[in-house]
Design a protein around this motif. Structure first.
Motif, PDB file in Angstrom:
ATOM      1  N   MET A   1       0.502  -0.817   0.035  1.00  0.00           N
ATOM      2  CA  MET A   1       0.440  -0.102   0.485  1.00  0.00           C
ATOM      3  C   MET A   1       0.573   1.047   0.063  1.00  0.00           C
ATOM      4  SD  MET A   1      -3.405  -0.974   0.082  1.00  0.00           S
ATOM      5  CE  MET A   1      -4.208   0.574   0.143  1.00  0.00           C
ATOM      6  N   ALA A   2       1.463   1.725   0.551  1.00  0.00           N
ATOM      7  CA  ALA A   2       2.614   2.096   0.296  1.00  0.00           C
ATOM      8  C   ALA A   2       3.679   2.559  -0.355  1.00  0.00           C
ATOM      9  CB  ALA A   2       3.511   2.277   1.704  1.00  0.00           C
ATOM     10  N   VAL A   3       4.144   2.156  -1.044  1.00  0.00           N
ATOM     11  CA  VAL A   3       4.707   1.532  -2.676  1.00  0.00           C
ATOM     12  C   VAL A   3       4.073   2.559  -3.461  1.00  0.00           C
ATOM     13  CG1 VAL A   3       5.325   0.093  -4.223  1.00  0.00           C
ATOM     14  CG2 VAL A   3       6.555  -0.129  -1.727  1.00  0.00           C
ATOM     15  N   PHE A   4       2.421   1.390  -3.509  1.00  0.00           N
ATOM     16  CA  PHE A   4       1.331   1.878  -4.697  1.00  0.00           C
ATOM     17  C   PHE A   4       0.895   3.332  -4.821  1.00  0.00           C
ATOM     18  CE2 PHE A   4       2.086  -2.906  -5.214  1.00  0.00           C
ATOM     19  CZ  PHE A   4       3.424  -2.898  -6.134  1.00  0.00           C
ATOM     20  N   SER A   5       0.776   3.329  -3.169  1.00  0.00           N
ATOM     21  CA  SER A   5      -0.602   4.743  -2.981  1.00  0.00           C
ATOM     22  C   SER A   5       0.464   6.023  -3.182  1.00  0.00           C
ATOM     23  CB  SER A   5      -1.270   4.675  -1.402  1.00  0.00           C
ATOM     24  OG  SER A   5      -0.557   4.715  -0.465  1.00  0.00           O
TER      25      SER A   5
ATOM     26  N   LEU B   1     -10.944  -0.222  -1.926  1.00  0.00           N
ATOM     27  CA  LEU B   1     -10.199   0.903  -1.716  1.00  0.00           C
ATOM     28  C   LEU B   1      -8.976   0.656  -1.149  1.00  0.00           C
ATOM     29  CD1 LEU B   1     -12.505   3.375  -0.168  1.00  0.00           C
ATOM     30  CD2 LEU B   1     -11.576   3.098  -2.684  1.00  0.00           C
ATOM     31  N   ALA B   2      -8.583  -1.286   0.177  1.00  0.00           N
ATOM     32  CA  ALA B   2      -7.833  -1.819   0.267  1.00  0.00           C
ATOM     33  C   ALA B   2      -6.738  -2.419  -0.535  1.00  0.00           C
ATOM     34  CB  ALA B   2      -8.338  -2.362   1.675  1.00  0.00           C
ATOM     35  N   ASN B   3      -7.287  -2.726  -1.386  1.00  0.00           N
ATOM     36  CA  ASN B   3      -5.927  -3.472  -2.232  1.00  0.00           C
ATOM     37  C   ASN B   3      -5.615  -3.138  -3.204  1.00  0.00           C
ATOM     38  OD1 ASN B   3      -6.110  -5.387  -5.150  1.00  0.00           O
ATOM     39  ND2 ASN B   3      -7.887  -5.545  -5.404  1.00  0.00           N
ATOM     40  N   PRO B   4      -4.084  -3.082  -2.987  1.00  0.00           N
ATOM     41  CA  PRO B   4      -2.994  -2.322  -3.213  1.00  0.00           C
ATOM     42  C   PRO B   4      -2.783  -2.595  -4.957  1.00  0.00           C
ATOM     43  CG  PRO B   4      -2.185  -4.157  -1.443  1.00  0.00           C
ATOM     44  CD  PRO B   4      -3.849  -4.488  -1.612  1.00  0.00           C
ATOM     45  N   MET B   5      -3.427  -3.349  -5.856  1.00  0.00           N
ATOM     46  CA  MET B   5      -3.569  -3.328  -6.822  1.00  0.00           C
ATOM     47  C   MET B   5      -4.254  -1.988  -7.433  1.00  0.00           C
ATOM     48  SD  MET B   5      -4.721  -7.665  -7.921  1.00  0.00           S
ATOM     49  CE  MET B   5      -5.237  -7.313  -7.124  1.00  0.00           C
TER      50      MET B   5
ATOM     51  N   ALA C   1       1.972 -11.235   0.477  1.00  0.00           N
ATOM     52  CA  ALA C   1       0.837  -9.994   1.249  1.00  0.00           C
ATOM     53  C   ALA C   1      -0.500 -10.400   0.897  1.00  0.00           C
ATOM     54  CB  ALA C   1       1.673  -9.148   0.864  1.00  0.00           C
ATOM     55  N   PRO C   2      -1.452 -10.124   1.616  1.00  0.00           N
ATOM     56  CA  PRO C   2      -2.873 -10.215   0.243  1.00  0.00           C
ATOM     57  C   PRO C   2      -2.800  -8.759  -0.412  1.00  0.00           C
ATOM     58  CG  PRO C   2      -3.051  -9.319   2.859  1.00  0.00           C
ATOM     59  CD  PRO C   2      -1.515  -9.581   2.472  1.00  0.00           C
ATOM     60  N   THR C   3      -3.964  -9.266  -1.334  1.00  0.00           N
ATOM     61  CA  THR C   3      -4.250  -8.297  -2.396  1.00  0.00           C
ATOM     62  C   THR C   3      -5.505  -7.817  -1.999  1.00  0.00           C
ATOM     63  OG1 THR C   3      -3.702  -9.381  -3.943  1.00  0.00           O
ATOM     64  CG2 THR C   3      -1.782  -8.285  -3.399  1.00  0.00           C
ATOM     65  N   ASP C   4      -6.092  -8.732  -3.213  1.00  0.00           N
ATOM     66  CA  ASP C   4      -7.309  -8.891  -2.983  1.00  0.00           C
ATOM     67  C   ASP C   4      -8.015  -9.652  -2.238  1.00  0.00           C
ATOM     68  OD1 ASP C   4     -10.458  -8.595  -4.401  1.00  0.00           O
ATOM     69  OD2 ASP C   4      -9.485  -9.142  -6.494  1.00  0.00           O
ATOM     70  N   PHE C   5      -8.876  -9.001  -0.969  1.00  0.00           N
ATOM     71  CA  PHE C   5      -9.699 -10.007   0.070  1.00  0.00           C
ATOM     72  C   PHE C   5     -10.760 -10.376  -0.321  1.00  0.00           C
ATOM     73  CE2 PHE C   5      -8.303  -6.044   3.158  1.00  0.00           C
ATOM     74  CZ  PHE C   5      -7.017  -6.544   3.193  1.00  0.00           C
ATOM     75  N   LEU C   6     -11.292  -9.715  -1.756  1.00  0.00           N
ATOM     76  CA  LEU C   6     -12.950 -10.659  -2.107  1.00  0.00           C
ATOM     77  C   LEU C   6     -12.147 -12.278  -2.944  1.00  0.00           C
ATOM     78  CD1 LEU C   6     -14.544  -7.001  -3.656  1.00  0.00           C
ATOM     79  CD2 LEU C   6     -15.077  -8.721  -1.201  1.00  0.00           C
TER      80      LEU C   6
END
Length: 434
Positions: free
Chosen positions: A151-155, A225-229, A182-187
């Motif tokens: 999240m820090a890298v991409f946002s 919104l919590a998805n780094p992708m 790391a988790p990314t797409d929780f859904l």
């Protein structure tokens, strides 16, 4: 759910680096620095620890570390992981900041991202005080700490994720990141789980639902919104990330999705897929699997895929971080020989031309002919085929900026005794000088 929570916590306890690591000698550790007021009062989520090396050139590059906990802990700055990272990187001249953020029981997303960005801003605003290089910040973490890293890298530059906690008006950007499983797409976690149904990530009591503040499948917009992708673009800093194919806590497919998104956006990343590895650094870094790693690299819209081409070692991680931080070539080599029929003596002197010390060095080269090392001194030399590795002998493991170490040997040879075409120090190419 109590069974699932217990399973998660048991796994998390097993994830860390071996406790045999201890904080490095001759380093200063400043604990419990408040980068913002505690929220709630008495909590630890707005604290950081600074591990400052006593050697090396200043200002120092900085590595920010956060330990994963499935977002259940507000003390991600502490523990064997932070100590291990400091023990490895302080002797190389890096400062290390262990950073805590609030747990999901104290605040829901995006609080955790607001927190880490506040910590980065505080560290940059106070860089001169602690002799940090404000232009060379790296971030690392595992599991939920890996998520925070991504999240820090991409946002960087995403105003909605900046927050107003603590120091403001300073950049929260980082220059490079490294993430473990790391988790990314929780859904998509339930659909990707291996084996299916062991952990219900969609449950109201799952770590992901507790982080978002609602059962994730009932609030997909908030979860996205919590998805780094969803923040990836071509201008992001480089990321090295690793995932085990047998990870049953965070599915391997989470990192596959991220890599595909970075590749589609012409980003800069290395993704290492480790067969048989579960949610543990020891398994991700198991030398027995080095030859079996699938290594996918994408940069400037060009992809390369190889097997066993990047070994998951701390030395290689340091090399990657140095590259991302644009620390440049750090060495040069002088090579000399003197021979007689059928044999010769050789000497390789390596000089550290960088600004940070080198600890535990390994110098590698490849013969162009049939040279075979028969004896050595000042180092420990091994040869496999034409590939040679000279490692420090223990007493001479340290090469300070501007300093040199030497590896000497005797070798047999018939025919042409050509100078090796290339020398590498800890995987960094060293130009050869007269």
């Amino acid at each position: 759910m109590p069974m699932v929570a217990g399973m998660v916590m048991t796994l998390l306890a097993a994830v860390g680096v071996s406790a045999t690591f201890t904080p490095p000698a001759h380093a200063t550790v400043i604990t419990d620095i408040a980068y913002a007021p505690a929220q709630p009062a008495g909590s630890r989520g707005h604290l950081l620890d600074l591990h400052l090396p006593s050697t090396g050139i200043t200002p120092r590059p900085l590595i920010i570390w956060h330990s994963g906990s499935a977002w259940t802990s507000d003390n991600g700055k502490e523990g064997p992981d932070a100590d291990a990272v400091a023990a490895i990187f302080n002797p190389l001249g890096f400062a290390v900041a262990g950073v805590s953020v609030r747990s999901s029981s104290q605040a829901v997303f995006p609080a955790q991202v607001h927190d880490v960005k506040a910590a980065i801003r505080w560290l940059r605003a106070n860089a001169a005080t602690y002799q940090l290089d404000p232009n060379r910040f790296a971030i690392m973490g595992d599991s939920s700490g890996g998520w925070l890293t991504e999240m820090a890298v991409f946002s960087g530059g995403v105003a909605a994720l900046e927050g107003t906690i603590g120091t403001t008006g300073v950049s929260s950007a980082v220059q490079v990141g490294l993430a473990f499983y790391a988790p990314t797409d929780f859904l998509q976690m339930n659909a990707q789980s291996l084996p299916p149904g062991v952990i219900d990530h969609d449950s109201p009591g799952s770590p992901e639902s507790l982080l978002i503040g609602c059962p994730i499948q009932t609030c997909p917009a908030a979860t996205a919104l919590a998805n780094p992708m969803n923040y990836v673009d071509a201008n992001d800093p480089p990321l090295l990330f690793m995932h085990g194919q047998a990870d049953f806590l965070v599915p391997h497919g989470q990192s596959v999705l991220l890599y595909n998104k970075i590749k589609a956006q012409c980003g800069d990343a290395i993704f290492i897929s480790v067969p048989g590895a579960d949610h543990m650094k020891d398994e991700i870094m198991d030398p027995a699997q080095f030859a079996n790693h699938t290594v996918r690299t994408t940069t400037d819209c060009t992809e390369t895929v190889g097997t066993g081409t990047f070994h998951t070692t701390w030395d290689n991680f340091a090399t990657f971080l140095r590259g991302g931080l644009k620390m440049g070539t750090s060495c040069e080599v002088t090579y000399a020989t003197g021979g007689w029929p059928g044999a010769f003596n050789g000497s390789v002197t390596v000089r550290n031309t960088g600004t940070t010390p080198i600890e535990k060095w390994a110098l590698t080269w490849t013969w162009a002919g049939n040279q075979q090392v028969t004896a050595y001194w000042n180092s420990v030399i091994t040869q496999v085929g034409t590939a040679v590795t000279a490692r420090d002998a223990g007493h001479n493991s340290y090469i300070g900026p501007g300093s040199s170490q030497n590896a000497s040997f005797t070798a047999s040879v018939t025919g042409t005794n050509a100078i090796p075409a290339q020398f590498k120090l800890n995987n960094i190419v060293c130009p050869r000088v007269p």
